[in-house]
Design a protein around this motif. Structure first.
Motif, PDB file in Angstrom:
ATOM      1  N   ILE A  86       1.447   4.248  14.028  1.00  0.00           N
ATOM      2  CA  ILE A  86       1.841   5.277  14.170  1.00  0.00           C
ATOM      3  C   ILE A  86       0.847   6.666  13.486  1.00  0.00           C
ATOM      4  CG2 ILE A  86       3.791   7.217  13.927  1.00  0.00           C
ATOM      5  CD1 ILE A  86       5.636   4.797  14.061  1.00  0.00           C
ATOM      6  N   TYR A  87       0.646   6.076  12.275  1.00  0.00           N
ATOM      7  CA  TYR A  87      -0.377   7.175  11.523  1.00  0.00           C
ATOM      8  C   TYR A  87      -1.784   7.072  12.048  1.00  0.00           C
ATOM      9  CZ  TYR A  87      -2.977   8.467   7.406  1.00  0.00           C
ATOM     10  OH  TYR A  87      -3.710   9.322   6.510  1.00  0.00           O
ATOM     11  N   TYR A  93      -5.294  10.301  18.465  1.00  0.00           N
ATOM     12  CA  TYR A  93      -4.996  10.578  19.603  1.00  0.00           C
ATOM     13  C   TYR A  93      -4.011  11.798  19.607  1.00  0.00           C
ATOM     14  CZ  TYR A  93      -6.822   6.290  21.439  1.00  0.00           C
ATOM     15  OH  TYR A  93      -7.923   5.054  21.798  1.00  0.00           O
ATOM     16  N   GLY A  94      -3.166  11.697  18.845  1.00  0.00           N
ATOM     17  CA  GLY A  94      -2.006  13.034  18.647  1.00  0.00           C
ATOM     18  C   GLY A  94      -2.814  14.152  18.324  1.00  0.00           C
ATOM     19  N   PHE A  99      -5.573  19.641  19.535  1.00  0.00           N
ATOM     20  CA  PHE A  99      -7.019  20.410  19.663  1.00  0.00           C
ATOM     21  C   PHE A  99      -7.327  20.749  21.169  1.00  0.00           C
ATOM     22  CE2 PHE A  99      -7.524  19.108  15.287  1.00  0.00           C
ATOM     23  CZ  PHE A  99      -7.707  20.377  14.476  1.00  0.00           C
ATOM     24  N   SER A 100      -7.096  19.554  21.873  1.00  0.00           N
ATOM     25  CA  SER A 100      -7.674  19.689  23.185  1.00  0.00           C
ATOM     26  C   SER A 100      -6.704  20.909  24.073  1.00  0.00           C
ATOM     27  CB  SER A 100      -7.601  18.609  23.990  1.00  0.00           C
ATOM     28  OG  SER A 100      -7.964  18.444  25.485  1.00  0.00           O
ATOM     29  N   GLN A 114     -11.840  13.351  16.139  1.00  0.00           N
ATOM     30  CA  GLN A 114     -10.579  12.898  15.049  1.00  0.00           C
ATOM     31  C   GLN A 114     -10.772  11.381  14.848  1.00  0.00           C
ATOM     32  OE1 GLN A 114      -9.054  16.066  14.440  1.00  0.00           O
ATOM     33  NE2 GLN A 114      -7.824  14.407  14.022  1.00  0.00           N
ATOM     34  N   THR A 115     -11.451  10.731  15.695  1.00  0.00           N
ATOM     35  CA  THR A 115     -12.259   9.431  15.073  1.00  0.00           C
ATOM     36  C   THR A 115     -12.758   9.330  13.599  1.00  0.00           C
ATOM     37  OG1 THR A 115     -12.205   8.915  17.536  1.00  0.00           O
ATOM     38  CG2 THR A 115     -13.497   7.421  15.604  1.00  0.00           C
ATOM     39  N   TYR A 116     -13.588  10.233  13.607  1.00  0.00           N
ATOM     40  CA  TYR A 116     -14.274  10.439  12.170  1.00  0.00           C
ATOM     41  C   TYR A 116     -13.164  10.765  11.304  1.00  0.00           C
ATOM     42  CZ  TYR A 116     -19.051   9.695  13.922  1.00  0.00           C
ATOM     43  OH  TYR A 116     -20.068   9.279  14.379  1.00  0.00           O
ATOM     44  N   VAL A 117     -12.310  11.993  11.703  1.00  0.00           N
ATOM     45  CA  VAL A 117     -11.180  12.303  10.459  1.00  0.00           C
ATOM     46  C   VAL A 117     -10.393  11.019  10.111  1.00  0.00           C
ATOM     47  CG1 VAL A 117      -9.066  13.423  10.365  1.00  0.00           C
ATOM     48  CG2 VAL A 117     -11.169  14.725  11.540  1.00  0.00           C
TER      49      VAL A 117
END
Length: 230
Positions: A86-87, A93-94, A99-100, A114-117
Motif C-alpha cells: 500500500i505504501y 501511483y497514487g 499530480f496528474s 514519483q518513482t524517484y520519490v
C-alpha cells in the motif's frame, strides 16, 4: 526515438530525462519500477523480521507462549507486507495520479517523478535500518530529521513528531518534484516551490497529529466482540 530508462544514470541528469520524456519513447521503465517495488517490500520484511515495531509482541515471548508468539510474528509480517504494498503503491501511483489530475502533469512524467520519490523514501528507510541494526536498538526519532533537535528544545510530543517528519530526504524529494513540475505547470517557480514546501509541511502536520490517535486500542476494542447476554 526510443531511450532506455536507467535509474541511476538519470538520477543526477533529470534535465536530460525530462527532455527524453518529452521527445522520445521510454523503454524498460516497468522493469526498473518492479525492482524498486521488490527492494522496498524486501526492506519492510527485513525490518519486521529483525524486530522493528514488534515490541508489543515481547510479552508473549517472556511468558513462554511460543505458539502464540510465533503466530503473532507471522501475522505481523503478513500485515507488514500488505502495508509495504500500500505504501509503495500510494507514493508511486497514487501521488502521480493526484499530480496528474490536479496540476495537469502528463501521467508518464508524474509517474517517473514519483518513482524517484519512492526510491528516495526507500533509501532513507534502508539507511535508518542499517544504523539501527549496527547500534542494536531503535528510536522513534529519525537521525536524518529535525526531530532530535526539536526534542532538545521542546517538551511537546506533537512538535517533536512534526519535526521528525521533516528530514534531509524531504528536501531532496522537494527538489526532485520541483525539477519535474516546473516544466509542466504554468505557475511561477517561486509559487510552485512554496506550494511544494507547504504540501510537505501539511503532510508532516497530519502524520504528527495521527501519531496521537490510539489506533491499536481502537482496533483491539473493535475486535473484542460482544459478550453474550449483554
Amino acid at each position: 526515438m526510443i531511450f532506455d530508462f536507467k535509474f541511476w544514470h538519470y538520477f543526477a541528469r533529470q534535465g536530460q530525462l525530462i527532455h527524453n520524456l518529452e521527445n522520445s519513447e521510454m523503454r524498460h521503465f516497468n522493469k526498473r519500477l518492479g525492482w524498486i517495488f521488490a527492494l522496498g517490500v524486501l526492506l519492510f520484511a527485513l525490518r519486521e523480521i529483525w524486530g522493528m515495531n514488534s515490541a508489543s509482541l515481547t510479552p508473549y515471548l517472556v511468558a513462554g507462549d511460543m505458539d502464540t508468539y510465533t503466530l503473532a510474528r507471522w501475522t505481523s509480517l503478513a500485515g507488514t507486507l500488505i502495508w509495504a504494498g500500500i505504501y509503495l503503491a500510494f507514493h508511486t501511483y497514487g501521488a502521480a495520479f493526484l499530480f496528474s489530475r490536479i496540476l495537469k502533469v502528463p501521467w508518464r512524467a508524474a509517474l517517473v517523478m514519483q518513482t524517484y520519490v519512492t526510491a528516495v523514501l526507500i533509501i532513507e528507510k534502508a539507511l535508518l535500518f542499517f544504523l539501527f541494526a549496527v547500534l542494536g536498538y531503535t528510536t522513534y526519532l529519525s537521525m536524518f530529521s529535525f526531530g532530535p533537535l526539536a526534542a532538545m528544545l521542546f517538551n511537546h510530543s506533537f512538535i517533536i513528531l512534526f519535526f521528525n517528519q521533516l528530514t534531509i530526504f524531504t528536501s531532496l524529494i522537494i527538489a526532485i518534484q520541483y525539477r519535474f513540475l516546473r516544466n509542466y505547470v504554468t505557475m511561477s517557480p517561486k509559487l510552485l516551490l512554496f506550494g511544494l514546501i507547504l504540501l510537505h509541511v501539511l503532510i508532516a502536520l497530519a502524520i504528527g497529529a495521527l501519531s496521537f490517535v490510539p489506533l491499536a486500542d481502537m482496533i483491539e476494542g473493535f475486535t473484542e466482540g460482544v459478550v453474550p447476554g449483554e
